[in-house]
Scaffold this active site. Sequence first.
Site, short mmCIF file in Angstrom:
data_model
loop_
_atom_site.label_atom_id
_atom_site.label_comp_id
_atom_site.label_asym_id
_atom_site.label_seq_id
_atom_site.Cartn_x
_atom_site.Cartn_y
_atom_site.Cartn_z
CD GLU A 27 6.44 54.25 42.30
OE1 GLU A 27 5.85 53.40 43.00
OE2 GLU A 27 6.73 54.08 41.10
CG HIS A 79 8.21 45.70 50.28
ND1 HIS A 79 8.68 44.74 49.43
CD2 HIS A 79 7.08 46.20 49.70
CE1 HIS A 79 7.87 44.64 48.38
NE2 HIS A 79 6.90 45.52 48.52
#
Length: 659
Positions: free
Chosen positions: A398, A465
């Site tokens: 990322e 998540h």
Amino acid sequence: MISYKKEGLKDETLLELYTSMLKPRLIEEKMLILLRQGKISKWFSGIGQEAISVGVTKAMKTEEYILPMHRNLGVFTTREIPLRRLFAQWQGKASGFTKGRDRSFHFGTQEYNIVGMISHLGPQLGVADGIALASKLNNKNQVTAVFTGEGGTSEGDFHEALNVASVWQLPVLFCIENNGYGLSTPTSEQYNCKDLADRAIGYGMESHIIDGNNILEVYNKISVLAEDIRKNPRPVLLEFKTFRMRGHEEASGTKYVPQELMDTWAKKDPLDNYKSFLFENGILTEALDEKFRAEIKTEIDNALAEAEAEKPIVPSETEELNDVYQNHTYQEVTPNSTTEEIRLIDAISQGLKQSMERHDDLVIMGQDIADYGGVFKITDGFVDAFGKDRVRNTPICESAIVETGMGLSIAGMKSVVEMQFADFVTSGFNPVVNYLAKSHYRWNQNADVVVRMPCGAGVAAGPFHSQTNEAWFTKTPGLKVVYPAFPYDAKGLLASAINDPNPVLFFEHKALYRSIRQEVPTDYFTLPLGKASLLREGNDITIIAYGAAVHWALKTLDKHEDIQADLIDLRSLQPLDTDAIYASVKKTGKAIILQEDSLFGGIASDISALIMENCFEQLDAPVKRVASMETPIPFINQLEDQYLSRDKFEGELLKLLEY
């Protein structure tokens, strides 16, 4: 001590290399005097390392980008930046490159194709990837060179950037200046391999070890490599062996360095040895050397006088605030009359696809977004429509991909970066909040990057998540934050986010992806950022929400038809539509703010404070915040239901109405 090979270079070139090293050396000697006089605040000395900066810069074309570090003054002087501007930068004067907002070499300049570092060191490596990617996509046949020290190679950004560059075969020269120490930590305590160049093996990358104190070896090797990379794009890892003759910065000193080591490297001084070589070969004379030194010293003195004569910066609150973002005039594109009922996920996919059609320079990047279409299938079919150059699967990195987006922006392109889940942005947090957010304020460089953030609970995804972490970014000046609750808004706001030249965090609630449907225009259209939507109108109370919380509020109002409320869907959290909030609260006299995030430090707290400060005299009750529990987000549905603020809202609303 140093063996030089002319490799057929003309005497004129040999002398240019000498004066190019001499200039930063003489500037540094002057800066050390000014530092002691208190005329500059800090100095990171590159004395003894000039051959690397000068050799690399001389070997590259002026239109090719270089990303230097603290000790690369030779990059700036070899690119012939006016010394007056450099001195003004170091003195915090307005004619410098950062208007006094940052110091030393923490700046970039598009005029000279130089992109300066930030103190976190690692991110510039990924930024170089983005610049090189733009070069490759646009067939410019250019090389990008990026510097780091041996200490910076221990950062995760180093691994990520080299891995991406290798996988995508990007034309980057990764230049490691191995100068013996990271501040006071010797290389023996930094890594456990003989040569850092050996790390290239793990990336399937070519590497070379170069004597960083030999200007001709540096210049000749980089000249050959750069020319070859322009024809055959690929990354190359270079380890320059050198030594730092002064402290990390002058206040650090060098007491931790054994004297015999200092003595050994003093004999390898790149300037003194090269000067002797030129004398021995009749290329340089005492008279010519004195002439060069006199000219450079005069240039330094004149530039210093100009910089010192410049008046100190006069603070301007307006200018400071105006420079946080690049100015952008919203261009409204009205939709056609043809609509279709689609889900939120379809609206985002349509908005992204139509933006790709509208902007030929737009690249989207993320894990599994290409042939697989993304874990939520938003980019399904995009590879067929736009090709793998513009729809790019990324390794799991990322940080490097956010940095690559920044590099694309520096090169004049747009990007959309997909976080597979908003939670994973923590792995790219540093470049988001320290690079994207601060670049325009620091040196007038925009970050034309949209980061898509699938977020939110309600889908039994557990602690890693399910976060809705918008408050991390609304706190950071320089970022814009968008959070739609409906398909129509999502499509129009995504188009505007991509048009905006500033960095935008675009939150997409996963639980709404396939559960919310709406009539949405089929063609491209835009909606303005920073404008809330008034969904219901009434005089009893003002309800403020965004994302999934909007639908929780609507459900509650549908259950209590007697409650006449203004329901404001914020849609955009930064910029925030305070005008809409204040107008409603001043009308109703009561306000309740509903958010999915946990309470403390959330945006509801700031909205509450704003209402108290600006609408206090019109309030008939305390401002109420309703938020989720102060715990991580649990997995199993009974615990997740208990965690969420969804089922708490009705009771709190009724209580406030009775106040």
